[in-house]
Scaffold this active site. Structure first.
Site, PDB file in Angstrom:
ATOM      1  CG  HIS A  74    -108.382 -31.538 -40.540  1.00  0.00           C
ATOM      2  ND1 HIS A  74    -107.715 -31.770 -41.729  1.00  0.00           N
ATOM      3  CD2 HIS A  74    -107.707 -30.518 -39.938  1.00  0.00           C
ATOM      4  CE1 HIS A  74    -106.692 -30.933 -41.838  1.00  0.00           C
ATOM      5  NE2 HIS A  74    -106.664 -30.179 -40.760  1.00  0.00           N
ATOM      6  CE1 TYR A 123    -126.033 -32.295 -33.287  1.00  0.00           C
ATOM      7  CE2 TYR A 123    -126.889 -30.055 -33.384  1.00  0.00           C
ATOM      8  CZ  TYR A 123    -127.022 -31.395 -33.667  1.00  0.00           C
ATOM      9  OH  TYR A 123    -128.149 -31.854 -34.332  1.00  0.00           O
ATOM     10  CD  GLN A 125    -118.372 -31.492 -41.862  1.00  0.00           C
ATOM     11  OE1 GLN A 125    -118.975 -32.547 -41.860  1.00  0.00           O
ATOM     12  NE2 GLN A 125    -118.223 -30.759 -42.960  1.00  0.00           N
ATOM     13  CD  GLU A 158    -107.752 -25.253 -44.471  1.00  0.00           C
ATOM     14  OE1 GLU A 158    -108.726 -25.933 -44.140  1.00  0.00           O
ATOM     15  OE2 GLU A 158    -106.785 -25.032 -43.703  1.00  0.00           O
TER      16      GLU A 158
END
Length: 329
Positions: free
Chosen positions: A107, A24, A27, A194
């Site tokens: 991802h 939690y 996202q 990134e």
């Protein structure tokens, strides 16, 4: 490229199904709430008494263990950090992924690099919003949404894409647009972006510019404003209008200086090093390095974090940001 919207999906694909959100965090909190508000039955898995567990409770969920969630759910979405997913999947989730269930990611790292190898009898798909969780939640609540990617790794039921589209629309992405990709493409482009631009490249440009000015005798505070603080103004222009929009909005002096001097900083040799970094992403050597770093207790990461905290630009910036009341708001 085909763009999908709400009209291309049937949220009813999720009717009668229970979706477990494992984690939690950024996202997790957004996608769990959005799916619930879209009429989906959502359960949440979190570690007891953690800040995320307390946040889930405050949002009306009753968090349970990952194992219990995986057992109860038809669709299990793993939204914990990359480096923890393989262990949690092996210990708590895998045994409950029976025929016809679905495993979901935002991802592709653990699937692409085979840290998680699901059995062939389940669907495996991705729903990856192109924005941080707080934006995913806020825009949904406002009646809009953040664009997202979907990808199908395994289609055991023949309905994986239908589920992925419904899932993406359930978090609000169908209001903005959904693009189909692959686990490979999403993972490799995400890591490359990134490392070379968004986190690594920009940070080193900022540090290098700041140090160059300070070493030349300029005040650190002035160097901070010119090399870090004003970067947000440029990024906002990029965000709103692309490169052309940015150059249109700055002065002609800045435009000419940027177009003539920028290629002297980021030149052909820089691009060759970018290609090398991309190769390390593609062949899995970066993934192996990151996994090994975590397994050994993150010695290099701890050292690098300490070095960055001690940077002069951080010391100067901390003091200057105290002047900026709007940042705290």
């Amino acid at each position: 490229m085909k763009m999908y919207y709400d009209s291309d999906a049937e949220i009813s694909q999720l009717s009668g199904k229970t979706v477990a959100i494992v984690g939690y965090g950024s996202q997790g909190h957004a996608q769990a709430q959005n799916l619930r508000d879209s009429g989906v039955n959502v359960i949440v898995a979190e570690m007891p008494d953690t800040s995320n567990w307390k946040l889930a409770v405050s949002h009306g969920f009753t968090p349970i263990s990952a194992e219990e969630a995986a057992e109860k759910a038809d669709i299990v979405q793993i939204l914990i950090p990359d480096e923890l997913q393989g262990k949690v999947y092996a210990q708590s989730i895998e045994k409950h992924m029976s025929t016809g269930k679905a495993l979901v990611f935002s991802h592709g790292f653990n699937i692409h690099y085979k840290r998680i190898q699901p059995n062939s009898e389940i669907d495996v798909y991705m729903v990856a919003p192109k924005g941080p969780g707080h934006l995913v939640r806020r825009t949904y609540a406002e009646g809009a949404g953040v664009p997202a990617l979907i990808a199908i790794y395994q289609d055991a039921t023949g309905k994986a894409k239908d589920l992925a589209l419904a899932h993406a629309c359930g978090i609000g992405a169908g209001r903005a647009g959904i693009i189909e990709t692959t686990f490979k493409e999403e993972t490799e482009t995400d890591l490359f972006g990134e490392q070379v631009v968004l986190c690594g490249g920009v940070t080193e440009l900022v540090k290098g510019g700041f140090e160059t000015l300070v070493n030349a005798g300029y005040q650190p505070e002035i160097a901070y404003f010119e090399c870090l603080h004003e970067l947000k103004l440029i990024v906002d222009l990029f965000y709103e209008g692309g490169i052309a929009g940015m150059y249109y909005s700055v002065s002609d002096t800045a435009e000419y200086g940027g177009m003539t001097r920028g290629p002297r900083v980021i030149d052909a040799d820089t691009k060759k090093r970018m290609e090398k970094i991309l190769q390390e992403v593609q062949d899995g050597s970066f993934a192996e390095e990151w996994i090994s770093e975590n397994e050994s207790g993150r010695p290099n990461m701890k050292k690098l974090r300490d070095e960055h905290r001690a940077l002069k630009i951080e010391e100067v910036g901390k003091k200057l940001r105290e002047m900026m009341s709007w940042i705290k708001k």
